[in-house]
Write an enzyme that holds these catalytic residues in place. Structure first.
Site: not given
Ligand code: IVH
Length: 517
Positions: A38, A83-84, A114, A116, A118, A137, A177, A229, A315, A409, A412, A427, A432
């Site tokens: 700082d 998305s996945l 790796e 996932k 949230d 996104r 993320e 990632y 999941k 019981c 028995c 009992c 028993c």
């Molecule tokens: S790989 C082709 N790695 O999950 C997409 N996704 O439903 C490759 N997410 O949009 C994604 N952790 O927001 C990847 N370690 C991770 C993740 C991750 C969270 C999310 C991400 C993506 C969504 C897919």
């Protein structure tokens, strides 16, 4: 200070501040006492105010420099942000592998797994090594420009590290993320409560809301974190694993909980481990991401709609699910206590299949208003014992049946008594059969006499054959008593007799425990 001198000092200050930031926010290491950064930052700010012409976009002072926006500009992604597809079981993941192997039968598949996280997906674009654009996104093709807000996140570098073999002058795009730690989330909610303001539902929504603030000062106050990632730009990487390595070298924060997996078996081990241990992580995850490691296969496998074929999200099973309460039965403990338990239509919850759950006692069933035939919510958190939370009364048909504690019981036929003021029914027959059986099971259990190889089935056999009627009888058994039993050879008879003899002498605490005192 002369401008020439100021320029030199500014350069050094920036490097030092960035080094402290990198160690603290990316590597989780404190290399100087708190407060040092700082005060260096303060000095830098003063010098930059004196010489505004020396301010650059990657200066640490520019993290919270932005003015509130009227709206976010749109950004068209260079490559769609996909998305996945989800998989909810090992069977579904195996089916996924079968499908992709058919599409590339000549290839060998290995994987990268790796956590996932949230959180909230973002993309970061660097030009000449400097963060130019950061975007959400959006619909996968067009997102919003949230650069000002992302700059406030200290684990995101404003300038890339020099990396051997990488031309950082070219446009480099990295994805990952943004998330909020559980601790930060709880802290913010406590503040909200104190101020009488509404509390936030979960860290994911709060993180997403925070990066979509028009005023970057609000984002800055939220202590967001990041894990990158995905490397969009071709920097010579051949595998997903190499993407992580390059991203890390460039100065981004990458997950340390990653795993190279040579087959799906190793992916499952990783998944099962994290399903059990997710509570220990400082942030929330909702599964694991499984990626085909060899990038050559990405093109070969391609995408369907908005989801790639080369990756899938496995999941975790939820911690609360609904199922049918098919019956309520009672089990008899070694003290004669009759404990009602739920017989459930088998269902997956928090990583295991549940078909039974204790209901403790009659009053508990009344309190929860459970009826046989009800649709019920059941819950299991991690390793915790499953629990029937409540019935969904709206789904009742009228055919549901009330549970009644049996008056006799079930083993028995002796009278069941429940003394006034007590929760537990018992009992009343001290002889028993089931009580004796439970006593013996307890007696040989691991914490008591610890007699190896003497399982419940064998105890039942001995009781049926009237070889024993209480624990003490075990010690007078001979090999000749057992070897004549059907399906019970000489060898197994000897083994059991030996393990009983081996445990003839135990410590006093074990002995007392074994007697059920
Ligand atoms: S790989 C082709 N790695 O999950 C997409 N996704 O439903 C490759 N997410 O949009 C994604 N952790 O927001 C990847 N370690 C991770 C993740 C991750 C969270 C999310 C991400 C993506 C969504 C897919």
């Amino acid at each position: 200070m002369e401008i020439k001198e100021a320029k030199k000092r500014i350069k050094k200050l920036r490097l030092k501040i960035d080094k402290i930031r990198y160690h603290y926010h990316v590597l989780d290491e404190l290399i100087v006492p708190e407060g040092v950064k700082d005060s260096l930052q303060h000095e830098l700010q003063e010098l930059e105010q004196e010489y505004p012409q020396l301010i650059t976009a990657d200066s640490p002072t520019q993290r919270v420099g932005g003015k509130p926006l009227a709206k976010f500009e749109k950004v068209t992604h260079s490559k769609a942000m996909l998305s996945l597809n989800d998989a909810f079981s090992e069977e579904e993941l195996i089916a996924w592998e079968e499908r992709i192997k058919k599409l590339a039968p000549e290839e060998k598949f290995d994987y990268f797994a790796e956590l996932k996280i949230d959180g909230f997906a973002v993309t970061l674009i660097y030009e000449n090594g400097i963060l130019k654009t950061g975007a959400t996104r959006g619909n996968g093709f067009v997102g919003e420009n949230i650069t000002q807000n992302l700059k406030t996140i200290e684990s995101i570098p404003l300038r890339l590290n020099e990396v051997k073999g990488v031309d950082t002058r070219k446009r480099i795009e990295v994805r990952g993320e943004i998330f909020m730690s559980k601790k930060e989330f709880e802290g913010i909610n406590q503040e909200q409560k104190k101020k009488g303001l509404p509390i936030y539902a979960n860290p994911r929504n709060l993180a997403a809301g925070s990066v979509r603030q028009l005023d970057p000062k609000i984002t800055a106050s939220r202590n967001l974190d990041s894990y990158m990632y995905e490397l969009v730009t071709d920097l010579g990487q051949k595998t997903h694993e190499e993407k992580h390595e390059i991203i890390k070298k460039l100065g981004f924060k990458t997950s340390k909980y990653i795993k190279y997996a040579k087959n799906l078996g190793e992916v499952f081990d990783y998944f099962n481990y994290w399903e059990k241990h997710r509570k220990e992580l400082p942030f929330l995850i909702d599964g694991v991401v499984v990626i085909v490691n060899n990038l050559k296969l990405e093109d070969k496998l391609g995408t369907v709609g908005k989801a790639p074929r080369w990756s899938v999200a496995l999941k975790f099973s939820p911690e609360q699910v609904t199922t049918i309460l098919e019956d309520i039965r009672v089990s008899l403990g070694r003290t004669g206590a009759l404990t009602p338990y739920a017989v459930l239509k088998p269902v997956r919850v928090a990583g295991s299949t549940i078909s039974r759950a204790t209901l403790h006692n009659e009053d508990e069933i009344k309190r929860k208003d459970l009826k046989i035939g009800d649709t019920v919510i059941i819950q299991k958190a991690g390793d915790v014992i499953p629990e029937v939370v409540a019935p969904i009364k709206e789904l009742r048909t009228g055919k549901e049946k009330e549970f009644k504690m049996p008056r006799f019981c079930p083993i028995c036929g002796g009278k069941v008594l429940r003394p006034a003021g007590e929760a537990v029914a018992r009992c009343a027959n001290t002889k028993c059969y089931a009580i004796e059986r439970e006593k013996i099971i307890h007696f040989v259990s691991k914490e008591a006499f610890d007699i190896i190889g003497l399982g419940e089935q064998i105890i039942d056999r001995f009781l049926e054959e009237k070889l024993i009627s209480d624990p003490a009888d075990l010690f007078s058994l001979e090999v000749s008593d057992l070897e004549i039993l059907e399906r019970f050879g000489k060898k197994s008879a000897e083994n059991i007799i030996n393990s009983i003899k081996n445990r003839k002498i135990v410590t006093l605490p074990r002995f007392i425990f074994a007697l059920g005192i």
